[in-house]
Write a protein that holds these residues in place. Structure first.
Motif, PDB file in Angstrom:
ATOM      1  N   LYS A   1       0.860  -1.183   0.000  1.00  0.00           N
ATOM      2  CA  LYS A   1       0.000   0.000   0.000  1.00  0.00           C
ATOM      3  C   LYS A   1       0.897   1.234   0.000  1.00  0.00           C
ATOM      4  N   SER A   2       0.352   2.364  -0.411  1.00  0.00           N
ATOM      5  CA  SER A   2       1.114   3.609  -0.444  1.00  0.00           C
ATOM      6  C   SER A   2       1.278   4.141   0.966  1.00  0.00           C
ATOM      7  N   TYR A   3       2.493   4.647   1.274  1.00  0.00           N
ATOM      8  CA  TYR A   3       2.690   5.198   2.601  1.00  0.00           C
ATOM      9  C   TYR A   3       2.668   6.721   2.615  1.00  0.00           C
ATOM     10  N   ILE A   4       2.372   7.352   1.457  1.00  0.00           N
ATOM     11  CA  ILE A   4       2.024   8.767   1.442  1.00  0.00           C
ATOM     12  C   ILE A   4       0.812   8.930   0.542  1.00  0.00           C
ATOM     13  N   SER A   5       0.173  10.044   0.628  1.00  0.00           N
ATOM     14  CA  SER A   5      -1.071  10.260  -0.116  1.00  0.00           C
ATOM     15  C   SER A   5      -0.819  10.247  -1.616  1.00  0.00           C
TER      16      SER A   5
ATOM     17  N   PRO B   1      -5.743  -4.456  -6.231  1.00  0.00           N
ATOM     18  CA  PRO B   1      -6.812  -4.628  -5.232  1.00  0.00           C
ATOM     19  C   PRO B   1      -7.430  -6.024  -5.261  1.00  0.00           C
ATOM     20  N   PHE B   2      -7.316  -6.701  -6.398  1.00  0.00           N
ATOM     21  CA  PHE B   2      -7.831  -8.062  -6.541  1.00  0.00           C
ATOM     22  C   PHE B   2      -7.073  -8.712  -7.685  1.00  0.00           C
ATOM     23  N   SER B   3      -7.451  -9.908  -8.049  1.00  0.00           N
ATOM     24  CA  SER B   3      -6.734 -10.652  -9.071  1.00  0.00           C
ATOM     25  C   SER B   3      -6.916 -10.005 -10.444  1.00  0.00           C
ATOM     26  N   LEU B   4      -5.788  -9.649 -11.074  1.00  0.00           N
ATOM     27  CA  LEU B   4      -5.804  -8.994 -12.376  1.00  0.00           C
ATOM     28  C   LEU B   4      -4.756  -9.622 -13.286  1.00  0.00           C
ATOM     29  N   ALA B   5      -4.984  -9.527 -14.589  1.00  0.00           N
ATOM     30  CA  ALA B   5      -3.934  -9.899 -15.539  1.00  0.00           C
ATOM     31  C   ALA B   5      -2.792  -8.901 -15.388  1.00  0.00           C
ATOM     32  N   PRO B   6      -1.551  -9.346 -15.175  1.00  0.00           N
ATOM     33  CA  PRO B   6      -0.439  -8.410 -14.945  1.00  0.00           C
ATOM     34  C   PRO B   6      -0.254  -7.456 -16.123  1.00  0.00           C
ATOM     35  N   ASN B   7       0.146  -6.218 -15.815  1.00  0.00           N
ATOM     36  CA  ASN B   7       0.304  -5.223 -16.879  1.00  0.00           C
ATOM     37  C   ASN B   7       1.550  -5.459 -17.720  1.00  0.00           C
ATOM     38  N   PHE B   8       2.337  -6.486 -17.401  1.00  0.00           N
ATOM     39  CA  PHE B   8       3.519  -6.825 -18.203  1.00  0.00           C
ATOM     40  C   PHE B   8       3.315  -8.110 -19.001  1.00  0.00           C
ATOM     41  N   ALA B   9       2.090  -8.629 -19.045  1.00  0.00           N
ATOM     42  CA  ALA B   9       1.834  -9.928 -19.669  1.00  0.00           C
ATOM     43  C   ALA B   9       0.904  -9.782 -20.865  1.00  0.00           C
ATOM     44  N   SER B  10       1.372 -10.219 -22.026  1.00  0.00           N
ATOM     45  CA  SER B  10       0.565 -10.254 -23.240  1.00  0.00           C
ATOM     46  C   SER B  10       0.094 -11.684 -23.492  1.00  0.00           C
ATOM     47  N   LYS B  11      -1.158 -11.835 -23.927  1.00  0.00           N
ATOM     48  CA  LYS B  11      -1.693 -13.181 -24.139  1.00  0.00           C
ATOM     49  C   LYS B  11      -1.030 -13.896 -25.312  1.00  0.00           C
TER      50      LYS B  11
ATOM     51  N   TYR C   1      -3.458  -2.215 -18.984  1.00  0.00           N
ATOM     52  CA  TYR C   1      -2.866  -1.130 -18.208  1.00  0.00           C
ATOM     53  C   TYR C   1      -3.835  -0.732 -17.103  1.00  0.00           C
ATOM     54  N   TYR C   2      -3.276  -0.221 -15.996  1.00  0.00           N
ATOM     55  CA  TYR C   2      -4.080   0.150 -14.839  1.00  0.00           C
ATOM     56  C   TYR C   2      -3.562   1.455 -14.242  1.00  0.00           C
ATOM     57  N   ASP C   3      -4.472   2.227 -13.702  1.00  0.00           N
ATOM     58  CA  ASP C   3      -4.135   3.365 -12.845  1.00  0.00           C
ATOM     59  C   ASP C   3      -4.548   2.949 -11.440  1.00  0.00           C
ATOM     60  N   LEU C   4      -3.575   2.516 -10.633  1.00  0.00           N
ATOM     61  CA  LEU C   4      -3.840   1.980  -9.303  1.00  0.00           C
ATOM     62  C   LEU C   4      -3.481   3.020  -8.254  1.00  0.00           C
ATOM     63  N   VAL C   5      -4.417   3.313  -7.367  1.00  0.00           N
ATOM     64  CA  VAL C   5      -4.187   4.312  -6.324  1.00  0.00           C
ATOM     65  C   VAL C   5      -4.749   3.800  -5.002  1.00  0.00           C
ATOM     66  N   SER C   6      -4.375   4.489  -3.944  1.00  0.00           N
ATOM     67  CA  SER C   6      -4.897   4.183  -2.611  1.00  0.00           C
ATOM     68  C   SER C   6      -5.962   5.209  -2.246  1.00  0.00           C
ATOM     69  N   GLU C   7      -7.102   4.715  -1.827  1.00  0.00           N
ATOM     70  CA  GLU C   7      -8.223   5.589  -1.464  1.00  0.00           C
ATOM     71  C   GLU C   7      -8.818   5.105  -0.149  1.00  0.00           C
ATOM     72  N   ASN C   8      -8.763   5.964   0.860  1.00  0.00           N
ATOM     73  CA  ASN C   8      -9.243   5.606   2.200  1.00  0.00           C
ATOM     74  C   ASN C   8      -8.560   4.349   2.726  1.00  0.00           C
ATOM     75  N   GLY C   9      -7.256   4.259   2.418  1.00  0.00           N
ATOM     76  CA  GLY C   9      -6.484   3.124   2.916  1.00  0.00           C
ATOM     77  C   GLY C   9      -6.635   1.854   2.118  1.00  0.00           C
ATOM     78  N   GLU C  10      -7.431   1.879   1.048  1.00  0.00           N
ATOM     79  CA  GLU C  10      -7.651   0.695   0.211  1.00  0.00           C
ATOM     80  C   GLU C  10      -7.157   0.968  -1.206  1.00  0.00           C
ATOM     81  N   ASN C  11      -6.573  -0.064  -1.830  1.00  0.00           N
ATOM     82  CA  ASN C  11      -6.137   0.041  -3.219  1.00  0.00           C
ATOM     83  C   ASN C  11      -7.341  -0.105  -4.147  1.00  0.00           C
TER      84      ASN C  11
END
Length: 745
Positions: free
Chosen positions: A540-544, A603-613, A643-653
């Motif tokens: 998790k992110s340790y700054i905002s 936040p949950f199971s996702l296809a990795p952003n470095f993996a092409s089918k 691709y994903y834009d992953l952020v922390s919101e209210n302590g949750e990814n």
């Protein structure tokens, strides 16, 4: 006349006695009740004998008498000696031979591996020459491996991304010793290059899974590089191009038992930046220098002592338009320094082969993120990392019969890192102690197995692991073989995420099945695999997140659990053909990958952003002797990665944005012109090189960077769409032109 008559009478009498005294020895030779052809059958210490026919039968006559020995010998079979007593009557003697078991004839376990260190046992060669003559590889081993099945095209980050694994999950070894900084330092979105010259190595073993118990701390794969022993002769060579200058001197002693060498180089992309329309706004173009030295000593028993050391530095600064309201420009600058030393010793003591070695790695990485408004600096965030690593390994190997081998040893890896991120600072120290044992069992030339295990202890984690590994190979027919490999593999979580010791090893279980056909000039491989990931770290992110952009977010993640998991499964095809088309060597690969992960800040199971089918590669090479020129082509297509834009919101990814990138494709072309071909007594040997990467100018995208609020984004692109390289390489003292033209056709 009477005398002559007596002589003839005596002669015919002796001949008659000889014929009368001859006896016939005959019989049949078999292997598992099957007749053997072309088996030599001889009477020991005589010239009498015969060879078996298509039905395994033999027959010959002899005038010998008494106790003798009949010898049966043939290729691929153990020699058999049978006693016979010759007493003036014909003899019938059958023999049942046993298969000769040897390392060379035995089927090789190749599930997960492509070997190029021993041509007699290799399955799909990727020699140093292959690296140099693969268009688009730019002379880098890691780039050339990208044209083999299982390796993903991830242009924005250095490393080998193999079968759904991150670049950190592949480890690289030189002469058995770990290399902790194989790539140059880099900034977000621009991958580092290989730090080591391909010509240092005589071969490699690339394992995309199920690798040997001798190696550890890699969830996905290992690349094992084997350095050259001694140069052919004293030589000096240099290279000149708009990008770099390089020189290398190697001195061989008169007895050809020892050598030493030094090399140096300088690179600067500035000139090319003025000639081409770069996607990246370099405030300071990538530049660097490096020096290395080596010595090699051949011992009286045929062993080797090898040393290699290098030091280098690289710098760059990259600007970009800011996506934030309080600034109009971003700047990230880099200064990286690396040092590497490798000492190894190999010697045979009677029945034992000893391999010991040690390596030392130093890395200093200084990054600085800054924002500007109207050319006035608004913020400055330094990120500093200094690391020291020591690796030591000892392996003892012994044959336990004619071909089977047992090996065992231990390894120590000590890490000492100091990391400073903005106002955060911490030290990381860890000693990983490992022991391993393994045996290569050759039951028959058609059936072999490798069984081993490895155990490790991490002083930082305060835990042990135990990883059994096994592999089996069976030759179906002369050209067809099949292999199966299984293993458990552990790796410490990446240290940059660890701020406490309440974690465990990450784990991956490998299952690999392979079928291969290897005939004259052609190689076909099919491989299916499954990887089960357990105990991956979550962060998790340790700054905002509102204080940083997405390309900085990776530096502010902290591990908070070991609850991550995932899987990777797929199939791969490899076809290499040097026979069908005259003087043309080509290979084709296809990889299908289905992978999902719940790790890091997912936040949950996702296809990795470095993996092409889906990934397809084609490589072709041809040398035209009349033109003294080699032509090389390569093409890559891969399905668009997520691709994903992953952020922390209210302590949750959370996933703020997601999608699929457009499909990646690139056609590369290179020419090698060798004017010294055919010239006798030439004092110098020259190779001219022209290469064009992405000759069609496709505008590929590697991902997106998002603003802190997620309302704006910019694409991550390669520094330049189409890149042209020209250079000349000159060698004195040793003719290297054959290396340039004889690419194993």
């Amino acid at each position: 006349m009477k005398t002559q008559s007596r002589i003839f009478t005596l002669f015919f009498l002796l001949v008659g006695i000889s014929i009368w005294s001859q006896i016939t020895i005959s019989g049949k030779v078999t292997y598992k009740n099957k007749a053997l052809k072309d088996i030599s059958v001889t009477l020991k210490d005589t010239y009498d004998g015969a060879t078996t026919d298509a039905n395994g039968n033999y027959s010959f006559t002899t005038t010998e008498t008494g106790d003798k020995t009949l010898v049966f010998s043939g290729k691929d079979y153990d020699e058999v000696e049978l006693p016979v007593k010759i007493e003036g009557k014909d003899i019938a003697m059958n023999a049942n031979l046993k298969e000769q078991i040897s390392e060379i004839n035995a089927v090789v376990i190749t599930a997960g591996s492509i070997e190029a260190s021993d041509k007699k046992r290799a399955t799909a060669l990727l020699t140093p020459l292959d690296v140099y003559t693969t268009a688009g590889a730019n002379g880098q081993i890691s780039s050339a491996l990208g044209y083999l099945p299982g390796v993903q095209k991830v242009g924005e980050s250095e490393g080998l991304f193999v079968r759904g694994g991150t670049g950190a999950e592949t480890k690289i070894f030189i002469d058995g010793n770990l290399v902790n900084n194989y790539f140059t330092n880099s900034v977000p979105g621009i991958a580092g290059r290989d730090r080591f010259n391909t010509s240092l190595f005589k071969g490699n073993v690339f394992s995309s899974g199920g690798y040997s118990a001798v190696y550890g701390q890699a969830l996905s794969s290992v690349l094992i590089l084997e350095s050259v022993d001694l140069p052919d002769t004293t030589s000096f060579d240099f290279g000149v191009s708009p990008i770099f200058l390089s020189a290398n001197y190697q001195k061989l002693n008169q007895e050809k038992t020892a050598s030493w060498g030094v090399a140096g180089g300088y690179s600067n992309l500035g000139l090319m930046g003025k000639l081409f329309n770069f996607n990246t706004d370099f405030d300071k173009y990538p530049q660097g220098y490096g020096f290395d030295g080596n010595f090699r000593i051949k011992t009286k028993k045929g062993g080797f002592i090898k040393y290699y050391g290098s030091i280098d530095e690289n710098k760059m600064a990259v600007g970009s338009e800011s996506l934030e309201q309080d600034s109009d420009r971003n700047m990230v600058s880099l200064k990286g320094q690396n040092m590497y030393h490798n000492l190894s010793y190999k010697e045979k003591f009677g029945k034992y082969l000893l391999n010991i070695g040690t390596s030392y790695t130093y890395n200093s990485n200084d990054l600085n993120f800054a924002t500007f408004l109207n050319d006035v600096q608004q913020s400055n965030t330094p990120i500093n990392n200094q690391s020291n690593y020591i690796n030591a390994k000892a392996v003892v190997e012994r044959k336990i019969n004619r071909a089977s081998i047992v090996r065992a040893g231990f390894e120590l890896n000590n890490a000492d890192e100091t990391m400073k991120y903005s106002s955060f600072e911490r030290d990381y120290k860890d000693l990983i102690s490992s022991a391993f044992a393994e045996t290569d069992l050759i039951f028959t030339n058609n059936l072999t197995a490798k069984i081993g295990a490895r155990t490790e202890h991490s002083s930082y984690l305060g835990k042990w692991n135990f990883s059994p590994r096994a592999a089996l190979a069976y030759r179906i027919s002369k050209d067809w073989t099949t292999s199966f490999a299984y293993g458990i593999f552990y790796q410490n979580p990446e240290s940059k995420y660890l701020y406490s010791k309440n974690f465990d090893f990450q784990r991956a279980d490998h299952y690999i099945f392979q079928v291969q056909k290897n005939s004259d000039g052609r190689n076909l491989r099919f491989e299916a695999f499954y990887k089960d990931y357990k105990s991956l770290i979550k962060t998790k992110s340790y700054i905002s997140d509102s204080l940083m952009t997405s390309n900085q977010n990776q530096y502010y993640q902290i591990a908070n659990s070991n609850n991550g998991k995932g899987f990777a499964k797929g199939i791969e095809l490899f076809w290499r053909d040097k026979k069908t088309f005259k003087d043309i060597d080509y290979w084709l690969t296809y990889s299908y990958l289905d992978s999902k992960r719940n790790f890091l800040n997912y936040p949950f199971s996702l296809a990795p952003n470095f993996a092409s089918k889906h990934t397809f590669n084609a490589v072709a090479k041809k040398f035209v002797m009349d033109w003294k020129t080699g032509f090389n082509l390569s093409y890559t297509y891969s399905k668009g990665r997520p691709y994903y834009d992953l952020v922390s919101e209210n302590g949750e990814n959370i996933v703020r944005h997601q999608g699929k990138l457009k499909d990646y494709s690139g056609l590369n072309f290179s020419i090698n012109y060798v004017p010294s071909v055919g010239k006798k007594d030439s004092k110098s040997f020259t190779v001219f090189v022209l290469s064009i990467n992405n000759i069609l100018g496709n505008k590929n995208i590697y991902g997106y960077n998002y603003s802190a609020d997620g309302n704006s984004r910019t694409a991550v692109r390669p520094p330049v769409n189409t890149f042209v390289f020209v250079g000349v390489f000159v060698s004195f003292g040793v003719d290297k032109t054959n290396d340039a033209i004889n690419n194993n056709l």
